[in-house]
Design an enzyme around this catalytic site. Sequence first.
Site, PDB file in Angstrom:
ATOM      1  N   THR A  28      37.661 -20.584 -12.027  1.00 18.32           N
ATOM      2  CA  THR A  28      37.694 -19.455 -11.084  1.00 18.32           C
ATOM      3  C   THR A  28      39.126 -19.250 -10.588  1.00 18.32           C
ATOM      4  OG1 THR A  28      35.477 -20.157 -10.413  1.00 18.32           O
ATOM      5  CG2 THR A  28      36.554 -18.497  -9.038  1.00 18.32           C
ATOM      6  N   GLY A  95      35.246 -31.011  -7.171  1.00 23.22           N
ATOM      7  CA  GLY A  95      35.726 -32.118  -7.984  1.00 23.22           C
ATOM      8  C   GLY A  95      35.172 -32.136  -9.388  1.00 23.22           C
ATOM      9  N   GLY A  96      34.486 -31.040  -9.778  1.00 22.74           N
ATOM     10  CA  GLY A  96      34.016 -30.933 -11.165  1.00 22.74           C
ATOM     11  C   GLY A  96      35.178 -31.046 -12.145  1.00 22.74           C
ATOM     12  N   GLU A 103      43.178 -31.229  -3.985  1.00 19.32           N
ATOM     13  CA  GLU A 103      42.547 -30.021  -3.429  1.00 19.32           C
ATOM     14  C   GLU A 103      42.291 -30.196  -1.938  1.00 19.32           C
ATOM     15  OE1 GLU A 103      40.201 -28.367  -7.385  1.00 19.32           O
ATOM     16  OE2 GLU A 103      39.178 -29.753  -6.067  1.00 19.32           O
ATOM     17  N   LYS A 121      26.221 -20.325  -6.958  1.00 19.79           N
ATOM     18  CA  LYS A 121      26.556 -21.695  -6.521  1.00 19.79           C
ATOM     19  C   LYS A 121      26.172 -21.951  -5.061  1.00 19.79           C
ATOM     20  CE  LYS A 121      30.451 -22.581  -9.622  1.00 19.79           C
ATOM     21  NZ  LYS A 121      31.893 -22.843  -9.677  1.00 19.79           N
TER      22      LYS A 121
END
Length: 242
Positions: A28, A95-96, A103, A121
């Site tokens: 994204t 954290g995917g 981050e 989501k």
Amino acid sequence: MGGKVNAAKKAAGMVEDCSVIGIGSGTTIEIFLEELGRRIKEEELTVYGVPSSYQSHLAALKNGVKIVDLFQYPELDICFDGADQVDENFNCIKGGGAALTREKIVATASKKVYIIVDSSKIVERLNMPVPIEVLPFACGFVEKKLAEIGKPVIRTGSGKLGPVVTDNGNFIIDCDFGEIKKPEELEREIDEIPGVVESGIFCSKLIDGVIAGYENKAEILKGKIRHQTQRGKNLSSHTFKP
Ligand code: 5RP
């Protein structure tokens, strides 16, 4: 797919000339950076950015963002990031892409934080495995401690045998806690285990808004305005409106 693109484009439209932005990671964010790159070119903007991974560093460079760091800018104007899951109070699991530690640092260093997601989501309660970055030395011990409260699995990836190694040289444990009723408490509990570098629970107090993308539009949801403890501002909260 349309939702993700619409949300990323809306976010890119929020970036102001001469601002210093925190840049998350993921697909994204890659779309966000492409759209921002188009604006930088067409509107002759200058945008400075602190990326949270090699992935977003390269994508930001390619799209004309001037890369800076937290030595130069310990406080950032605004941060944009994706998420794997968002609940209706704006708690997130991230954290995917294994970039959760940096981050969380760029988000916490920013005056405002916006999470960009496809609306699919957004869930009532977080319920997916939580990525946790762990020092390799401590991995066996952390796994054992996590097994007391959840179901931990050391993440392995493609393109390399063995555990995924993060941009910081650490491992990732994905731990399934089932439905997460109290994200803030769980975040604290995980962080207390020696050897844990950071967890992928991003609590709502860190998030100012969620940019939710649908097939034909995107909306900025401001269900909760985060506590302003780090910034000395007042706390205010609003009702969540999907
Ligand atoms: C990386 C992340 C990403 O923001 C998260 O995995 C969402 O990624 P994508 O935008 O590809 O769905 O937390 O560590």
